[in-house]
Design a protein around this motif. Structure first.
Motif, short mmCIF file in Angstrom:
data_model
loop_
_atom_site.label_atom_id
_atom_site.label_comp_id
_atom_site.label_asym_id
_atom_site.label_seq_id
_atom_site.Cartn_x
_atom_site.Cartn_y
_atom_site.Cartn_z
N VAL A 1 0.54 -3.21 -8.77
CA VAL A 1 -0.87 -3.43 -8.46
C VAL A 1 -1.67 -2.34 -9.15
O VAL A 1 -1.26 -1.18 -9.18
N ASP A 2 -2.76 -2.73 -9.75
CA ASP A 2 -3.67 -1.79 -10.37
C ASP A 2 -4.09 -0.75 -9.32
O ASP A 2 -4.53 -1.10 -8.23
N ALA A 3 -3.91 0.54 -9.67
CA ALA A 3 -4.21 1.60 -8.69
C ALA A 3 -5.66 1.50 -8.22
O ALA A 3 -5.98 1.76 -7.06
N GLN A 4 -6.53 1.11 -9.14
CA GLN A 4 -7.93 1.04 -8.77
C GLN A 4 -8.20 -0.06 -7.76
O GLN A 4 -8.99 0.08 -6.85
N GLN A 5 -7.47 -1.14 -7.98
CA GLN A 5 -7.62 -2.26 -7.07
C GLN A 5 -7.12 -1.87 -5.69
O GLN A 5 -7.74 -2.19 -4.67
N LEU A 6 -6.03 -1.12 -5.68
CA LEU A 6 -5.47 -0.66 -4.41
C LEU A 6 -6.49 0.23 -3.70
O LEU A 6 -6.69 0.13 -2.49
#
Lengths: 217, 745
Positions: free
Chosen positions: B166-171
């Motif tokens: 998962v994209d860290a930013q999305q997380l």
């Protein structure tokens, strides 16, 4: 039509004598008949023939803004100034919320951090960036924060009132003015809206100059 | 996607695959070396080597394919098949070298992989030769390995946890929304409470009605009213019950959602330690020691960020243990211990903290040597060295530049040892403790927060806004009465535990103006770093709170004194202070003499300059105006007007004060009164004009109650740039004059 509910009714100063009996304008006959007359009103006399001829006549079709080239603009007010931004640059408009200043960074233009739906975003004053005069009227209930976004970059800008969404065609835009002020430099084009000229702000340039307000050398 | 782009993408995938398989290869090999009967290790080795071979073939990296094939050959040769017996260390070393070589090629930009491969071609080739020679050399029947080379894809012993990237930013966004929903849900309970109140009002109404005696003939009406009232009560009661149930349910869901999102950021402990078994092996063999590494609590969940930052301190501690802690096999034998030393790494959750212990069964810390070193380095007096107990002596080992190692070895002992570990542990808000038994070994205990994203903080008010200070970095919070403040030579301090602690106002460190006066009692946060303590003076202490911290927006860069941002329970944004950085700012400010003195008590006039930090550039700094007036009211109101426009404002109580402040530089304009004690406005301008540049040409605006033409002329002759009379003074004319002189803020 007289919108008495906004003047002397619950939307206004509540001075209407009928309020004593009906408690709320929703219960008043004046209000409901006004509503009914709005919904049941006749179209203007030339409406149907007018549109019939526009659609029948091929030349009129050119004026119909097609989805491909249409520009959706949000028209808003800051102080006395009416400005517009392309709608695709706007993520949402929210009621104003508290701003926490950032030491060593906050200045007149970069205001600080603000919480928009759980995300901590940077807030800026467009009024200061564009060097617009302060509003002469005290802040009204119409004050909003607009979240602008270009790619990953978001900015929250404080605006005094959202005036509406304006749909126009690129042909309606006039070339930008000769640069006289900070606002002119960030203007992409002018267009006619109601009875005035409104500056359409240049999104990328706007975000660029906002970024410069906080960036390190 | 064009061909080049596709090849780049393939190489990227290959590099990822290679890294994963190499990790598996070395862990399995080392495990096998430790215990030749370890289940599944052989299968893992074969499978991984085969995977690398296949993947290399797909992207056309022939040299890697060949090397992987050689590894496979060796792994299937009888050399490794001596089940039940320890592996030949030489062979293990050879295999590890091959893994290293592959790792070197795999690191860096994937698209440059073929280039690196060319550079390393010779090494790869010689390794391949060595591997094959070893495989063949010990093979009785050279043709045997060819048959049955394909390793059967043995079913994995345990289904590994399925992982989704998962994209860290999305997380982070998901975490933000989960946090927000938790906050939003809190609104429900107060609303339900409001309805409760409505219900009790209704009950009162009910009672009133019940007591009401209607006029004869109206009894029927009363009965109807009572009935309606009953219905309302019933309805309200029902709705209220439902609402409360809903509030409870939503609250639970929001909390669980939030917990899960935080958990998504957690990884098992062993993921951060993949390189450790290798490190231990290499180090032990280079020092001629035998060490067995034991990992306990491999699957203990640790915050991703902490895990990443733990790697260096743990490696450091392990190096220390092997180098200084564990004895040589001979030494151990003569001490009556098994030749193989034991190094035990244990991770577990304890009391809401992550506890990690690194324990060796070596000789323990030589306390006599510590004493000797401490005296030698002047850290303690000869006289009191005997008073120190064991724990205090061990504390000394955590001091910077303290090492008992007799000679500097390559491995450790440069005197930059445990203090580095200590600093890193502190950075993540943890603590470090050392314990030791002579002859029995040394233990290092790490106490760490479970996650970096939730921090226990103290909320304080600085500059009228709320800031949070991590509790882990606070020594003490004290409220001191004004009478307990010692002031001399402009410095304020506080006696605490027999030591004088300098009192530092917090506002200038953050570039904020000092308040006019001090609260009594004065809230002070005692902070310390490297044995040096300071008392940070804040405006108010508001209480403790757990905060979910988020990194500051990248566009802001590194802001001096700030660590991160967070949201309070009511949704208000707040900033978390970086204590380490604040202390650095304090030291800098003390060294440069730029720190303004602590203001007097509430009501006493004071000067309030601010510090400009060296990292900020003048072009982005708001312009600074020095307001000079002996009336506090005038100072405050002028200050507010100018600050409202975005100017930064400093204040001085008279000309003399102004002159002193101006020497420190950083001002763009002086707005001065005329009549003042000590040095008046006209003389201030005259003195200023006689100074060196840039002060000689600093714009000065005189704001005077004298509006005679002669006064105006005196002012302009003295060298003022503008003369405004207070009588006709309006905010607009002042702001216009200021803008004319120095431009917008």
């Amino acid at each position: 039509m007289h919108d008495c509910w906004n003047q002397i009714g619950v939307g206004g100063d509540r001075s209407c004598a009928t309020l004593n009996d009906v408690v709320h304008c929703h219960n008043c006959a004046v209000y409901s008949s006004a509503g009914r007359s709005l919904l049941e009103r006749q179209p203007p006399a030339d409406y149907l023939p007018g549109w019939t001829s526009v659609l029948a006549d091929g030349s009129g079709a050119e004026r119909v803004v097609t989805g491909q080239q249409a520009l959706n603009l949000m028209v808003f007010r800051i102080g006395e100034e009416v400005l517009a931004l392309p709608l695709e640059l706007l993520q949402e408009v929210t009621p104003p919320s508290d701003i926490h200043s950032v030491p060593h960074r906050s200045n007149g233009t970069f205001l600080g951090l603000v919480n928009i739906r759980g995300e901590i975003l940077l807030a800026a004053s467009l009024r200061r960036l564009l060097d617009l005069p302060a509003a002469s009227t005290p802040p009204a209930a119409g004050q909003r924060m607009a979240v602008t976004a270009a790619g990953e970059e978001q900015w929250v800008i404080a605006i005094d009132e959202v005036l509406g969404i304006h749909l126009c065609s690129p042909d309606d835009l006039e070339p930008p003015p000769v640069v006289h002020s900070a606002a002119d430099a960030l203007t992409q084009a002018l267009f006619a809206w109601k009875d005035r000229r409104v500056a359409l702000l240049d999104g990328p340039r706007l975000l660029n100059s906002l970024r410069r307000q906080v960036s390190q050398p | 996607m064009n061909a080049a782009e596709e090849q780049r993408r393939n190489l990227e995938l290959f590099a990822e695959e290679l890294a994963d398989q190499l990790t598996l290869l070395s862990t399995s090999l080392l495990q096998l070396e430790n215990d030749a009967n370890s289940p599944g290790c052989r299968e893992n080795l074969m499978r991984a080597a085969h995977t690398v071979k296949g993947a290399a073939r797909m992207v056309g990296l022939q040299p890697i394919e060949a090397l992987a094939h050689a590894i496979e050959e060796l792994l299937t040769s009888p050399a490794i098949e001596l089940a039940g017996q320890a592996l030949d260390p030489e062979m293990v070393t050879l295999l590890l070298r091959a893994f290293d070589e592959l790792a070197t090629v795999g690191q860096g930009k994937p698209e440059l992989l073929p280039v690196r491969l060319d550079q390393q071609a010779q090494q790869l080739e010689s390794l391949r030769g060595a591997l094959l020679a070893r495989a063949r050399g010990s093979t009785a029947d050279p043709s045997a390995p060819e048959a049955g080379l394909e390793p059967a894809p043995a079913p994995p012993t345990a289904t590994p946890e399925r992982v989704v990237k998962v994209d860290a930013q999305q997380l982070n966004r998901i975490a933000a929304l989960a946090g927000e929903s938790m906050v939003a849900v809190r609104w429900l309970q107060p609303f339900a409470d409001g309805l409760q109140q409505l219900r009790s009002r209704q009950r009162e109404l009910d009672q009133l009605l019940a007591r009401w005696q209607p006029q004869p003939g109206h009894e029927n009406q009363l009965a109807m009213i009572l009935e309606k009232q009953q219905q309302c009560q019933q309805l309200l009661l029902h709705q209220l019950d439902e609402l409360e149930a809903f509030a409870r349910r939503s609250n639970t869901i929001a909390h669980r959602l939030y917990g899960e999102v935080l958990n998504a950021n957690m990884r098992p402990f062993h993921e951060g330690l993949v390189g450790l078994p290798r490190l231990v092996r290499d180090l032990a063999s280079s020092l001629g020691k035998r060490v067995r590494l034991e990992l306990v609590g491999r699957s203990t969940l640790v915050d991703r960020d902490i895990l990443r930052r733990l790697e260096a301190p743990i490696n450091h501690a392990v190096r220390n243990a092997i180098d200084h802690g564990l004895e040589t096999p001979q030494g151990r034998r003569s001490a009556g211990k098994p030749e193989q030393g034991l190094l035990r790494l244990e991770a577990l959750h304890r009391g809401g903290m992550l506890s990690i212990t690194i324990r060796d069964d070596g000789a323990g810390v030589d306390l006599a040597a510590v004493r000797e070193r401490a005296i030698e380095r002047g850290l303690i007096d000869k006289g009191c060295v005997d008073d120190l107990d064991e724990a205090e002596l061990l504390e000394l080992l955590l001091r910077p530049g303290f090492s008992t190692a007799r000679q500097v070895s390559e491995v450790s002992g440069r005197g930059v040892g445990l203090d580095v570990v200590q600093t890193m542990v502190r950075e993540v808000g943890g603590s470090l403790r050392l314990s030791s038994t002579t002859g029995g070994g040394t233990s290092l205990h790490f106490q760490l927060p479970l996650t970096l994203s939730v921090v226990r903080t103290l909320l304080v008010q600085i500059g009228g806004e709320t800031y949070a200070v991590p509790l882990a970095r606070l020594d003490r919070i004290v409220a001191i009465p004004a009478t307990a403040i010692d002031r001399h030579e402009g410095k304020a301090s506080l006696q605490w535990n027999g030591r004088a602690i300098g009192l530092i106002p917090s506002q200038p460190l953050l570039g904020l103006p000092l308040p006019g006066g001090l609260a009594d009692p004065l809230p002070v946060l005692v902070l310390s770093d490297q044995g040096q303590s300071y008392g940070l003076v804040v405006e108010q202490v508001l209480g403790e709170q757990d905060l979910v911290v988020r990194p500051l927006d990248q566009r802001l860069g590194a802001v001096p004194g700030l660590a991160s941002a967070a949201l309070l329970g009511d949704g208000a944004p707040i900033l978390v202070l970086d204590v380490g950085d604040l202390l650095r700012l304090v030291q800098e400010a003390l060294a440069s003499g730029a720190l303004p003195p602590l203001p007097q008590r509430e009501g006493a006039p004071t000067s309030t300059p601010t510090i400009t930090t060296p990292t900020a550039t003048p072009s982005h700094q708001p312009r600074t105006v020095l307001v000079v007036d002996d009336s506090r009211m005038v100072r405050e109101s002028l200050g507010r007007t100018l600050e409202g426009q975005g100017y930064r404002v400093a204040k001085a109580v008279d000309g003399q004060d102004a002159l002193e402040q101006l020497q420190s530089g950083g001002f763009d304009l002086v707005v001065s009164d005329v009549e003042m004690p000590r040095l008046d406005g006209f003389n201030l301008v005259r003195r200023l004009r006689a100074l060196d540049q840039p002060l000689a040409s600093l714009p000065v605006l005189i704001l005077s109650s004298r509006d005679q033409e002669s006064d105006r002329i005196t002012g302009m002759e003295a060298g003022a740039d503008r003369y405004l009379a207070k009588g006709g003074f309006s905010e607009d004319s002042l702001l216009k004059a200021v803008q004319d002189l120095i431009g917008p803020p």
